[in-house]
Design an enzyme around this catalytic site. Sequence first.
Site, PDB file in Angstrom:
ATOM      1  N   HIS A  17      11.679  -8.602  -8.000  1.00 56.11           N
ATOM      2  CA  HIS A  17      12.172  -9.148  -6.547  1.00 56.11           C
ATOM      3  C   HIS A  17      13.606  -8.890  -6.721  1.00 56.11           C
ATOM      4  O   HIS A  17      14.235  -8.498  -5.950  1.00 56.11           O
ATOM      5  CB  HIS A  17      12.030 -10.826  -6.704  1.00 56.11           C
ATOM      6  CG  HIS A  17      10.325 -11.096  -6.570  1.00 56.11           C
ATOM      7  ND1 HIS A  17       9.852 -11.947  -7.248  1.00 56.11           N
ATOM      8  CD2 HIS A  17       9.587 -10.694  -5.638  1.00 56.11           C
ATOM      9  CE1 HIS A  17       8.661 -12.194  -6.987  1.00 56.11           C
ATOM     10  NE2 HIS A  17       8.291 -11.297  -6.039  1.00 56.11           N
ATOM     11  N   ARG A  90       4.980  -1.433  -5.067  1.00 54.49           N
ATOM     12  CA  ARG A  90       5.046  -1.152  -6.714  1.00 54.49           C
ATOM     13  C   ARG A  90       4.071  -0.054  -6.934  1.00 54.49           C
ATOM     14  O   ARG A  90       4.481   1.096  -7.531  1.00 54.49           O
ATOM     15  CB  ARG A  90       4.609  -2.346  -7.332  1.00 54.49           C
ATOM     16  CG  ARG A  90       5.639  -3.270  -7.548  1.00 54.49           C
ATOM     17  CD  ARG A  90       4.910  -4.716  -7.935  1.00 54.49           C
ATOM     18  NE  ARG A  90       4.391  -5.106  -6.609  1.00 54.49           N
ATOM     19  CZ  ARG A  90       3.909  -6.294  -6.426  1.00 54.49           C
ATOM     20  NH1 ARG A  90       3.779  -7.215  -7.704  1.00 54.49           N
ATOM     21  NH2 ARG A  90       3.249  -6.745  -5.531  1.00 54.49           N
ATOM     22  N   SER A 128       4.585 -11.987 -10.108  1.00 55.75           N
ATOM     23  CA  SER A 128       4.636 -13.392 -10.589  1.00 55.75           C
ATOM     24  C   SER A 128       3.441 -13.916 -11.178  1.00 55.75           C
ATOM     25  O   SER A 128       3.523 -14.761 -12.046  1.00 55.75           O
ATOM     26  CB  SER A 128       4.894 -14.327  -9.076  1.00 55.75           C
ATOM     27  OG  SER A 128       6.020 -13.805  -8.676  1.00 55.75           O
TER      28      SER A 128
HETATM   29  P1  ADP Z   1       4.020 -12.445  -1.086  1.00 55.31           P
HETATM   30  O1  ADP Z   1       3.246 -13.630  -1.042  1.00 55.31           O
HETATM   31  O2  ADP Z   1       4.660 -12.121   0.253  1.00 55.31           O
HETATM   32  O3  ADP Z   1       3.316 -10.891  -1.707  1.00 55.31           O
HETATM   33  P2  ADP Z   1       5.501 -12.295  -3.399  1.00 55.31           P
HETATM   34  O4  ADP Z   1       6.207 -13.110  -3.754  1.00 55.31           O
HETATM   35  O5  ADP Z   1       4.572 -11.970  -4.520  1.00 55.31           O
HETATM   36  O6  ADP Z   1       4.914 -12.770  -1.880  1.00 55.31           O
HETATM   37  O7  ADP Z   1       6.210 -10.936  -2.974  1.00 55.31           O
HETATM   38  C1  ADP Z   1       7.278 -10.712  -2.148  1.00 55.31           C
HETATM   39  C2  ADP Z   1       7.659  -9.181  -2.073  1.00 55.31           C
HETATM   40  O8  ADP Z   1       7.906  -8.493  -3.074  1.00 55.31           O
HETATM   41  C3  ADP Z   1       6.478  -8.360  -1.586  1.00 55.31           C
HETATM   42  O9  ADP Z   1       6.867  -7.323  -0.848  1.00 55.31           O
HETATM   43  C4  ADP Z   1       5.988  -7.670  -2.945  1.00 55.31           C
HETATM   44  O10 ADP Z   1       5.555  -6.315  -2.773  1.00 55.31           O
HETATM   45  C5  ADP Z   1       7.302  -7.518  -3.622  1.00 55.31           C
HETATM   46  N1  ADP Z   1       7.390  -7.391  -4.870  1.00 55.31           N
HETATM   47  C6  ADP Z   1       6.641  -8.341  -5.811  1.00 55.31           C
HETATM   48  N2  ADP Z   1       6.954  -7.905  -6.929  1.00 55.31           N
HETATM   49  C7  ADP Z   1       7.657  -6.869  -7.269  1.00 55.31           C
HETATM   50  C8  ADP Z   1       8.176  -5.993  -8.413  1.00 55.31           C
HETATM   51  N3  ADP Z   1       7.630  -6.150  -9.382  1.00 55.31           N
HETATM   52  N4  ADP Z   1       8.657  -5.083  -7.930  1.00 55.31           N
HETATM   53  C9  ADP Z   1       8.864  -4.911  -6.524  1.00 55.31           C
HETATM   54  N5  ADP Z   1       8.489  -5.527  -5.551  1.00 55.31           N
HETATM   55  C10 ADP Z   1       7.991  -6.679  -5.883  1.00 55.31           C
END
Ligand code: ADP
Length: 159
Positions: A17, A90, A128
Amino acid sequence: MKTAIYPGTFDPITNGHLDIIKRAASLFDKVIVGVTTNPSKSTLFTIEQRVKMIQDVVEGLKQVEVESFDDLLVNYALQRNASAIIRGLRAISDFEFEFQMALFNRKLSNKLVTVFLMPHEKYTYLNSKIVKEVASFQGDVSCFVPPNVDQRLKEKFKK
Ligand code: ADP
């Protein structure tokens, strides 16, 4: 002034993130990290804890703000005068859901553009959920999350 919203659950924020936040901050004047309260999703950390952890992590990034929201994303983004929604991509597996969301949001408002950013390759297998799973068995996740988050996870899963 160009503003982007980076929405997500951030339960908790990971280095993946953070990588996306930094990339977005290099493109926009202001990046608002919008943490969803989404009551239908059960989270390990409360909304206040998730916001606070991100605030601590982005402290040095002056154009980044963090707040929670419980509105429809498109309405929230317009109300904050954003012109873009940031999402991280990703792997191909992210694509189908993100593609649907982006097109749906564009149908709801064509004033907003969804911008997909790719993190460094070393974060492509990170999310996460896996961080929480490993941490719950006292596994070492210190290279996947910022130090304050690592600390909070250790406290949470202390035996
Ligand atoms: P959501 O419930 O909206 O998916 P997340 O916190 O899981 O919430 O993810 C928020 C955003 O961050 C999404 O666009 C997700 O694809 C991106 N994201 C999550 N983990 C990563 C990572 N390791 N690298 C890049 N982007 C990520």
